[in-house]
Design a protein around this motif. Structure first.
Motif, PDB file in Angstrom:
ATOM      1  N   ILE A 197     -42.018  10.679 -20.190  1.00 25.59           N
ATOM      2  CA  ILE A 197     -40.859  10.114 -20.874  1.00 25.59           C
ATOM      3  C   ILE A 197     -41.211   8.724 -21.397  1.00 25.59           C
ATOM      4  O   ILE A 197     -40.840   8.335 -22.503  1.00 25.59           O
ATOM      5  CB  ILE A 197     -39.642  10.026 -19.921  1.00 25.59           C
ATOM      6  CG1 ILE A 197     -39.318  11.402 -19.344  1.00 25.59           C
ATOM      7  CG2 ILE A 197     -38.431   9.411 -20.610  1.00 25.59           C
ATOM      8  CD1 ILE A 197     -38.714  12.383 -20.282  1.00 25.59           C
ATOM      9  N   GLY A 198     -41.950   7.968 -20.579  1.00 19.26           N
ATOM     10  CA  GLY A 198     -42.379   6.634 -20.979  1.00 19.26           C
ATOM     11  C   GLY A 198     -43.195   6.675 -22.263  1.00 19.26           C
ATOM     12  O   GLY A 198     -42.982   5.872 -23.172  1.00 19.26           O
ATOM     13  N   GLU A 199     -44.107   7.635 -22.342  1.00 22.63           N
ATOM     14  CA  GLU A 199     -44.957   7.760 -23.532  1.00 22.63           C
ATOM     15  C   GLU A 199     -44.130   8.040 -24.787  1.00 22.63           C
ATOM     16  O   GLU A 199     -44.358   7.469 -25.846  1.00 22.63           O
ATOM     17  CB  GLU A 199     -45.967   8.902 -23.350  1.00 22.63           C
ATOM     18  CG  GLU A 199     -47.285   8.450 -22.761  1.00 22.63           C
ATOM     19  CD  GLU A 199     -48.299   9.588 -22.714  1.00 22.63           C
ATOM     20  OE1 GLU A 199     -48.386  10.369 -23.679  1.00 22.63           O
ATOM     21  OE2 GLU A 199     -49.004   9.679 -21.697  1.00 22.63           O
ATOM     22  N   ILE A 200     -43.180   8.951 -24.623  1.00 18.97           N
ATOM     23  CA  ILE A 200     -42.318   9.313 -25.747  1.00 18.97           C
ATOM     24  C   ILE A 200     -41.530   8.095 -26.214  1.00 18.97           C
ATOM     25  O   ILE A 200     -41.440   7.801 -27.404  1.00 18.97           O
ATOM     26  CB  ILE A 200     -41.298  10.395 -25.324  1.00 18.97           C
ATOM     27  CG1 ILE A 200     -41.973  11.736 -25.223  1.00 18.97           C
ATOM     28  CG2 ILE A 200     -40.135  10.465 -26.268  1.00 18.97           C
ATOM     29  CD1 ILE A 200     -41.955  12.543 -26.475  1.00 18.97           C
ATOM     30  N   ASN A 201     -40.938   7.386 -25.255  1.00 19.93           N
ATOM     31  CA  ASN A 201     -40.112   6.235 -25.615  1.00 19.93           C
ATOM     32  C   ASN A 201     -40.912   5.158 -26.344  1.00 19.93           C
ATOM     33  O   ASN A 201     -40.406   4.516 -27.264  1.00 19.93           O
ATOM     34  CB  ASN A 201     -39.420   5.663 -24.384  1.00 19.93           C
ATOM     35  CG  ASN A 201     -38.342   6.596 -23.867  1.00 19.93           C
ATOM     36  OD1 ASN A 201     -37.991   7.578 -24.536  1.00 19.93           O
ATOM     37  ND2 ASN A 201     -37.813   6.318 -22.697  1.00 19.93           N
ATOM     38  N   GLU A 202     -42.140   4.998 -25.930  1.00 18.08           N
ATOM     39  CA  GLU A 202     -43.000   4.013 -26.575  1.00 18.08           C
ATOM     40  C   GLU A 202     -43.237   4.378 -28.043  1.00 18.08           C
ATOM     41  O   GLU A 202     -43.129   3.545 -28.941  1.00 18.08           O
ATOM     42  CB  GLU A 202     -44.351   4.007 -25.861  1.00 18.08           C
ATOM     43  CG  GLU A 202     -44.833   2.646 -25.432  1.00 18.08           C
ATOM     44  CD  GLU A 202     -46.060   2.815 -24.562  1.00 18.08           C
ATOM     45  OE1 GLU A 202     -47.152   3.059 -25.122  1.00 18.08           O
ATOM     46  OE2 GLU A 202     -45.913   2.738 -23.326  1.00 18.08           O
ATOM     47  N   GLU A 203     -43.543   5.650 -28.249  1.00 15.95           N
ATOM     48  CA  GLU A 203     -43.800   6.127 -29.609  1.00 15.95           C
ATOM     49  C   GLU A 203     -42.527   6.024 -30.457  1.00 15.95           C
ATOM     50  O   GLU A 203     -42.566   5.636 -31.625  1.00 15.95           O
ATOM     51  CB  GLU A 203     -44.305   7.575 -29.553  1.00 15.95           C
ATOM     52  CG  GLU A 203     -44.525   8.249 -30.896  1.00 15.95           C
ATOM     53  CD  GLU A 203     -45.541   7.533 -31.780  1.00 15.95           C
ATOM     54  OE1 GLU A 203     -46.326   6.722 -31.258  1.00 15.95           O
ATOM     55  OE2 GLU A 203     -45.527   7.777 -33.007  1.00 15.95           O
ATOM     56  N   MET A 204     -41.410   6.319 -29.831  1.00 19.36           N
ATOM     57  CA  MET A 204     -40.135   6.252 -30.530  1.00 19.36           C
ATOM     58  C   MET A 204     -39.840   4.814 -30.951  1.00 19.36           C
ATOM     59  O   MET A 204     -39.394   4.554 -32.073  1.00 19.36           O
ATOM     60  CB  MET A 204     -39.040   6.734 -29.554  1.00 19.36           C
ATOM     61  CG  MET A 204     -38.022   7.658 -30.103  1.00 19.36           C
ATOM     62  SD  MET A 204     -38.532   9.079 -31.040  1.00 19.36           S
ATOM     63  CE  MET A 204     -38.233   8.527 -32.686  1.00 19.36           C
ATOM     64  N   LEU A 205     -40.097   3.894 -30.039  1.00 16.87           N
ATOM     65  CA  LEU A 205     -39.860   2.482 -30.306  1.00 16.87           C
ATOM     66  C   LEU A 205     -40.684   2.033 -31.512  1.00 16.87           C
ATOM     67  O   LEU A 205     -40.187   1.334 -32.403  1.00 16.87           O
ATOM     68  CB  LEU A 205     -40.245   1.664 -29.062  1.00 16.87           C
ATOM     69  CG  LEU A 205     -39.980   0.164 -29.128  1.00 16.87           C
ATOM     70  CD1 LEU A 205     -38.502  -0.100 -29.371  1.00 16.87           C
ATOM     71  CD2 LEU A 205     -40.407  -0.508 -27.819  1.00 16.87           C
TER      72      LEU A 205
END
Ligand code: ARG
Length: 594
Positions: A406-414
């Motif tokens: 989830i952390g990885e996804i959020n980073e990319e989303m940001l």
């Protein structure tokens, strides 16, 4: 409200009957050739044999009956006998006006409200949540929300794995590290401390360590099994320790599931039904279902029509210990007594397909579940790695923890949100950007998952899932945000979206959007009947495409004809309300802007 296809079919059936043919031939479907027509009817071809008449002639006679129709604007005949149909703008307009005022946009309440239990999530206590638990959580939550929206009485149960070897492993490792703890003193009779002798961070490290040790060290493993046995047989100290593990672990699980917007009504686990097992075993023996085989107690569940081997369902191991099966059967018994469910839905990895086949057969055969209760297993496929095409792992090859993913996804989303803001030239402060990234990131993960049929494997592709274009969660959210922004500006100009009234479509792009929206109740019914969230994904993707097409064709905010403009605004309001209802059923929400 009746489904729009039913209304259209009814009109067509009447026309067949009026022309002297069997009305049942008048079934209408969505068009296979959207370039030619909106709907079609193939009944003339089906009728040709029965009436010994050329299909073209039948179609023409039927079309002649439709000249004055209030439903069809066009019913043209195409060889060899198709009826190509377009509906009147006023017909769709009236349907959408009704949808706007109806409860749930016209989705009808069920004839009888069912009691449904959805068993999903299935987290294991003391072990960190890993990517394998993601799909059952996402799918189960959505299925639960769909059942509830359909008007049923639904309970979600996490059914935690809280009674197995992992507990013995944790206890054993703790004993090695802190042998002085009172829990290990067999002569201790006092109260046990209220505070756990470990934190969640320690607990998360203890289990993998213990698990790794038990694989290399047979004595260690034997000790862990012995500890599990003692726990299950009521050892006071171990039981107290188990309570600590449960409290610390469940608190952490709740936090994790909350961040996924996944919520359970019941936090029951395997341990909750242990007391019911002896009685159940007695019942199975008395009924003549369970018999001894190589020392173990089993129930035969094979059937004559089986094409593959279905092994017996094991109830007790030869040492008398209960198993995963035993607990599931006892849980079924417990649920039947407490809730009398009409339906139980289980969402797990599809590698448990055969297992649930055995359990369901055993439950039915032994009368734990009566005929009137439906049992359904939704076996989900695996989420695969983009590069290797295999189940998802960390770079080091270990089990990927859910938090990290989830952390990885959020980073990319940001990153994408910042990029988008820079492109559009607006300021976005760090706090808002991070909060938005979380909301959109969750949509990316959930939509990426749910847009596939549950049973299929899929490739987890961060790049594709987080894209603002294509069949993705962020694209749907982007559409919602865009509509909201138009409605907002309209309100700023003094208009009131809630009071605006839908008008006849002025062009094809507007009509297409209207026709897509009119499918709402049919889609919801199908999603419920088939327990299939992907139906909703496909529907909102169509709507988003139809809307964006319309939007590019239409200058809404600068329109001078106020009535036309209000008509569009009303359509936009319905569109956004439908989209937001749908994403809520999928288990995510939209940000204010992105
Ligand atoms: N704890 C199990 C696992 O991690 C899943 C439980 C699924 N539900 C059930 N009723 N068996 O595989």
């Amino acid at each position: 409200m009746r489904k729009i296809l039913d209304l259209i079919s009814e009109e067509m059936k009447n026309a067949f009957a009026a022309a002297g043919y069997d009305g049942e031939l008048g079934r209408v479907t969505l068009s296979n050739r959207p370039d030619l027509c909106e709907y079609q009817c193939n009944g003339a071809m089906a009728g040709a044999k029965k009436y010994h008449k050329a299909p073209l002639a039948i179609a023409e006679e039927v079309a002649a009956q439709l000249k004055e129709s209030s439903v069809f604007a066009e019913a043209s005949v195409a060889p060899p006998g198709f009826l190509n149909l377009k509906v009147k703008a006023s017909f769709v307009r009236d349907y959408l006006r009704q949808m706007r005022t109806a409860d749930k946009f016209g989705l009808e309440a069920p004839e009888r409200v069912k009691k449904i239990i959805v068993d999903y999530g299935g987290a294991n206590v003391a072990k960190p949540l890993h990517v394998g638990h993601l799909r059952p959580a996402i799918i189960g939550e959505s299925v639960k929300r769909i059942c509830s929206y359909a008007g049923h009485d639904v309970i979600g149960d996490i059914h935690m794995g809280d009674w197995g070897l992992q507990m013995g492993l944790v206890i054993t490792e703790l004993k090695k590290r802190q042998p002085e703890l009172v829990y290990f003193d067999e002569n201790y009779t006092g109260e046990y401390p209220a505070e756990a002798p470990f934190t969640i961070a320690e607990l998360e490290e203890i289990y993998p360590t213990a698990s790794a040790k038990s694989k290399d060290d047979a004595d260690y493993k034997a000790e862990a099994m012995e500890a599990t046995h003692r726990l299950q047989n009521g050892d006071r100290g171990f039981r107290a320790l188990w309570n600590h593990i449960m409290r610390v672990s469940v608190e952490d699980l709740k936090k994790n599931y909350d961040s996924l917007d996944v919520h359970f009504e019941l936090w029951k686990g395997e341990s909750d039904v242990q007391d019911l097992i002896p009685g159940m075993v007695e019942q199975l023996k008395k009924g003549g279902y369970a018999y001894e085989s190589d020392g173990a107690l089993v129930v035969d569940v094979k059937e004559e029509t089986d094409t593959k081997e279905v092994p017996p369902c094991m109830i007790l191991k030869s040492d008398g210990a209960s198993l995963y099966n035993t607990t599931d059967l006892a849980t079924i018994m417990d649920r039947m007594e407490k809730y009398h469910p009409d339906k139980m839905i289980y969402v797990t990895d599809k590698r448990q397909d055969l297992y649930f086949e055995q359990i369901f057969r055993c439950a039915r055969k032994t009368g734990l579940v009566g005929e009137e209760t439906e049992l359904l297993h939704i076996g989900n496929g695996t989420m695969n790695d983009k590069d290797r095409g295999k189940p998802f792992k960390t770079r080091e090859g270990g089990v990927m923890r859910l938090e990290h993913l989830i952390g990885e996804i959020n980073e990319e989303m940001l990153r994408k949100i910042r990029e988008n803001a820079a492109e559009k030239g607006y300021e976005i402060d760090a706090g808002e950007a991070a909060a938005t990234a979380k909301i959109v990131g969750l949509a990316a993960v959930k939509y990426g998952d749910l847009s596939n049929q549950a049973a299929k494997d899929y490739v987890f592709d961060i790049d594709r899932f987080t894209s603002f274009e294509g069949d993705t969660g962020p694209y749907i959210l982007y559409t919602i945000v865009r509509i909201k922004s138009i409605l907002h500006k309209y309100a700023e100009q003094g208009g009131s979206p809630a009071d605006a009234v839908i008008q006849n479509a002025g062009d094809d792009s507007e009509k297409s959007l209207m026709l897509e929206l009119s499918r709402f109740n049919a889609v919801m019914e199908a999603a419920y009947e088939e327990a299939a969230p992907h139906r909703i994904c496909a529907f909102i993707y169509d709507i988003a495409n139809a809307f964006n097409h319309f939007y590019h064709e239409t200058k809404i905010l600068t329109e001078e004809d106020r009535e036309r403009q209000a008509g569009w605004i009303a359509l936009l309001k319905l569109t956004v309300d439908v989209l937001e209802t749908c994403i809520d059923l999928l288990g995510f929400s939209a940000p204010e802007r992105m």
